[in-house]
Design a protein around this motif. Structure first.
Motif, PDB file in Angstrom:
ATOM      1  N   GLN A 132       5.434  76.465 -80.759  1.00  0.00           N
ATOM      2  CA  GLN A 132       7.064  77.264 -81.553  1.00  0.00           C
ATOM      3  C   GLN A 132       7.403  76.959 -83.131  1.00  0.00           C
ATOM      4  N   GLN A 133       7.798  75.619 -83.424  1.00  0.00           N
ATOM      5  CA  GLN A 133       7.856  75.305 -84.843  1.00  0.00           C
ATOM      6  C   GLN A 133       6.435  75.756 -85.810  1.00  0.00           C
ATOM      7  N   THR A 134       5.485  76.069 -85.658  1.00  0.00           N
ATOM      8  CA  THR A 134       3.955  76.038 -86.573  1.00  0.00           C
ATOM      9  C   THR A 134       4.206  77.725 -86.465  1.00  0.00           C
ATOM     10  N   GLY A 135       3.924  77.573 -84.563  1.00  0.00           N
ATOM     11  CA  GLY A 135       2.859  79.165 -84.465  1.00  0.00           C
ATOM     12  C   GLY A 135       1.623  78.156 -84.510  1.00  0.00           C
ATOM     13  N   GLU A 136       1.781  77.617 -84.539  1.00  0.00           N
ATOM     14  CA  GLU A 136      -0.257  77.138 -84.665  1.00  0.00           C
ATOM     15  C   GLU A 136      -0.626  76.336 -82.885  1.00  0.00           C
ATOM     16  N   THR A 137      -1.305  76.841 -82.413  1.00  0.00           N
ATOM     17  CA  THR A 137      -1.829  76.165 -80.993  1.00  0.00           C
ATOM     18  C   THR A 137      -1.712  74.333 -81.256  1.00  0.00           C
ATOM     19  N   ILE A 138      -1.858  73.985 -81.068  1.00  0.00           N
ATOM     20  CA  ILE A 138      -1.199  72.290 -80.639  1.00  0.00           C
ATOM     21  C   ILE A 138      -1.844  71.516 -79.015  1.00  0.00           C
ATOM     22  N   THR A 139      -2.416  70.365 -79.864  1.00  0.00           N
ATOM     23  CA  THR A 139      -3.436  70.076 -78.514  1.00  0.00           C
ATOM     24  C   THR A 139      -3.144  68.857 -78.259  1.00  0.00           C
ATOM     25  N   LEU A 140      -3.216  67.616 -76.994  1.00  0.00           N
ATOM     26  CA  LEU A 140      -3.217  66.916 -76.892  1.00  0.00           C
ATOM     27  C   LEU A 140      -4.324  66.535 -76.186  1.00  0.00           C
ATOM     28  N   ALA A 141      -5.118  65.595 -77.292  1.00  0.00           N
ATOM     29  CA  ALA A 141      -6.474  64.773 -76.661  1.00  0.00           C
ATOM     30  C   ALA A 141      -5.806  63.692 -76.169  1.00  0.00           C
ATOM     31  N   LEU A 142      -6.671  63.113 -74.797  1.00  0.00           N
ATOM     32  CA  LEU A 142      -6.362  61.476 -74.133  1.00  0.00           C
ATOM     33  C   LEU A 142      -7.692  60.852 -74.290  1.00  0.00           C
ATOM     34  N   TYR A 143      -7.648  59.459 -74.640  1.00  0.00           N
ATOM     35  CA  TYR A 143      -9.112  58.577 -74.761  1.00  0.00           C
ATOM     36  C   TYR A 143      -8.977  57.627 -73.412  1.00  0.00           C
ATOM     37  N   ASP A 144     -10.047  58.375 -73.186  1.00  0.00           N
ATOM     38  CA  ASP A 144     -10.508  57.366 -71.976  1.00  0.00           C
ATOM     39  C   ASP A 144     -11.532  56.183 -72.524  1.00  0.00           C
ATOM     40  N   ALA A 145     -10.567  54.513 -72.250  1.00  0.00           N
ATOM     41  CA  ALA A 145     -11.103  53.723 -73.131  1.00  0.00           C
ATOM     42  C   ALA A 145     -12.530  53.353 -71.890  1.00  0.00           C
ATOM     43  N   GLY A 146     -12.187  53.628 -70.633  1.00  0.00           N
ATOM     44  CA  GLY A 146     -13.610  53.064 -69.752  1.00  0.00           C
ATOM     45  C   GLY A 146     -14.924  53.589 -70.062  1.00  0.00           C
ATOM     46  N   GLU A 147     -14.596  55.251 -70.407  1.00  0.00           N
ATOM     47  CA  GLU A 147     -15.914  56.038 -70.459  1.00  0.00           C
ATOM     48  C   GLU A 147     -16.034  56.054 -72.066  1.00  0.00           C
ATOM     49  N   LYS A 148     -15.249  55.779 -72.718  1.00  0.00           N
ATOM     50  CA  LYS A 148     -15.534  55.671 -74.579  1.00  0.00           C
ATOM     51  C   LYS A 148     -15.481  56.863 -74.612  1.00  0.00           C
TER      52      LYS A 148
END
Length: 530
Positions: free
Chosen positions: A359-375
């Motif tokens: 809402q602050q930027t008006g842009e698409t925001i994503t959260l990426a997560l890293y799975d250390a086991g599967e790299k």
């Protein structure tokens, strides 16, 4: 650190904060208004409003769309950490599952609350049967009515119980003397039996176990009364005793291997900060043993004030004192976690921050997560921007670590970057990753999404990179270099999520907040929706 006045009103203040948290945790599905909660707790509206406002700042409490106060994301994170780290939940649940499968009964575990007349259900495993005996984890049950509580009394004793007791059913024992006589009769089987004493149509067998000094629990096998057979008492008691011994061995082994935790110095002298600090410490390190010196460091207090605060925390059940020198996790935190569980959707925890940034930027925001086991890294959450030209990125889709800002912000902080898959099309130079680490964020142009600029900052969970937050912007809205304000907004959101998701006070977020600088001629205004 300025010393606080260690007087009784401060202890009362601690109890009020815990009471507010208790009320919020105990009401699921809808929230509290200030006036309603003040009336419920018998406190002034100004006091409740002040406590709620500070708990919102600490993210232990949130506000819903109607403005009511509800459970905050921080408590959900801490509950999950406690259940992952304490053997009562991890090993206890495994033992209960085995008991339920082999017996065909509901297997339950209870722990005393600190009040002689109460205990609570810590975990419950039900059989695959059409009729089942059910008690919800976190629910409080009497010690004098029902097998779970009677087993605890058989080890702890009846001291503190009132002479006259509440009758829940016709079979309930209504005096302390009757309880003592019953416990004597149960001694011959080294277990307790309850038939219809708490719930008319239920029957159970239970045995006690020691959680730690001054804290007792119990294991039980319970089933509908019409399925209970006297011939099952002896074998059921033996099975439970073996399970209790196994659990006690696990608890002793776990507690003996715990090292003294390293604690960060107190950041504030405010009472609520001290309460949230002790909750965070014991949820992040459930088996920790804290000394008076540890508590003084954590709270920023001297010995007299530390002892008074410790006494208040013990009264509230946040801590317990197994000996004269140390404090350990208290039953209230175990009960809260049992009630809250671990099955909270990621969206419940991170969406406020991601949506705010979108809402602050008006842009698409994503959260990426890293799975250390599967790299591998993948998009866990995505909030589409409000602009006419915007990007829609599918949740669950894998992203490369070597192309795009989201992946590079993670790759730069992996312990062995050479283990990451490097594609022929996008070979990462060490200098580029070092640049990401130096400035604390990554920026790319059309590397993964055509005609799109990406700005990403890493998220650290207990000091280890766990993902990244990314803003994806069409190139025509980026005049050469991303705006300082946009970079700062992404980085601040990543820092906020790092603090939210981290539970170990020994491992603060690994990145410091950067201050991006550019020459005046390259600066562009903040990208705002609209």
């Amino acid at each position: 650190m300025e010393e606080q006045d260690p007087q009784a009103p401060q202890r009362d203040g601690s109890k009020e904060v815990v009471a507010v948290l208790e009320a919020v945790i105990g009401r699921t599905g809808y929230g509290w208004g200030v006036r309603e909660l003040a009336d419920e707790l018998g406190a002034s509206r100004s006091t409740i409003n002040r406590i709620l406002s500070r708990l919102v700042e600490e993210r232990f409490v949130s506000r819903d769309a109607a403005g009511a106060y509800i459970l905050g994301p921080r408590l959900k994170v801490l509950s999950k950490a406690l259940q992952k780290g304490h053997p009562l939940f991890t090993e206890g649940s495994r033992i209960l599952s085995r008991l339920s499968q082999t017996s065909g009964a509901t297997a339950l575990m209870a722990v005393e609350t600190g009040k002689p007349e109460e205990c609570f259900v810590l975990a419950s495993l039900e059989p695959d049967a059409p009729v089942r005996y059910t008690l919800t984890p976190g629910s409080v049950v009497p010690t004098h009515a029902g097998a779970l509580g009677l087993a605890i009394l058989s080890r702890r004793g009846t001291a503190g119980l009132p002479d006259e007791l509440k009758k829940y059913t016709e079979a309930s024992m209504d005096s302390r003397k009757r309880i003592e006589n019953a416990l004597e009769s149960y001694a011959s089987i080294d277990a307790v039996v309850s038939i219809g004493q708490h719930i008319p149509d239920a029957a159970g067998i239970a045995v006690p176990f020691t959680v730690s000094d001054h804290l007792v629990g119990s294991l039980s096998l319970s089933r509908p009364r019409n399925e209970f057979e006297e011939s099952s008492i002896a074998p059921g008691a033996e099975t439970l005793r073996q399970a209790a011994e196994e659990l006690e061995d696990i608890l002793r082994s776990s507690q003996s291997s715990v090292r003294t935790p390293g604690l960060p110095p107190a950041e504030s002298s405010a009472l609520i900060d001290r309460i949230t600090a002790i909750i965070t410490t014991f949820c992040g390190q459930p088996l920790a043993k804290l000394t008076l010196s540890d508590l003084s460091t954590l709270w920023g207090t001297r010995s007299v004030a530390t002892r008074r605060l410790a006494e208040s925390a013990c009264d509230a059940g946040l801590m317990t004192k197994p000996d004269q020198r140390t404090w350990t996790i208290g039953p209230t935190l175990l009960r809260w976690s049992a009630a809250l569980g671990t099955k909270h959707e990621l969206s419940e925890i991170v969406d406020d921050d991601l949506l705010s940034l979108s809402q602050q930027t008006g842009e698409t925001i994503t959260l990426a997560l890293y799975d250390a086991g599967e790299k591998r890294a993948y998009i866990a959450r995505s909030h589409v921007g409000a602009r006419n030209v915007r990007y829609v990125l599918d949740e669950g889709s894998e992203i490369p670590l070597t192309a795009g800002a989201a992946g590079k912000a993670i790759l730069a902080y992996l312990p062995q970057t050479h283990d990451a898959p490097i594609s022929d099309a996008a070979t990462i130079r060490a200098e580029e990753l070092e640049g990401v680490r130096t400035q604390g964020w990554a920026a790319t142009d059309s590397e993964r999404v055509p005609d799109a600029h990406g700005i990403a900052a890493p998220i650290f969970i207990n000091g280890t990179v766990g993902g990244s937050v990314t803003a994806t912007i069409p190139n025509h809205r980026v005049a050469g270099t991303p705006a300082e304000e946009l970079i700062a907004a992404v980085v601040q959101t990543a820092l906020r999520l790092s603090r939210l998701l981290s539970t170990d006070p020994q491992s603060p977020p690994a990145q410091a907040e950067p201050e991006p600088t550019k020459s005046p001629e390259t600066r562009t205004p903040m990208i705002i929706a609209g």
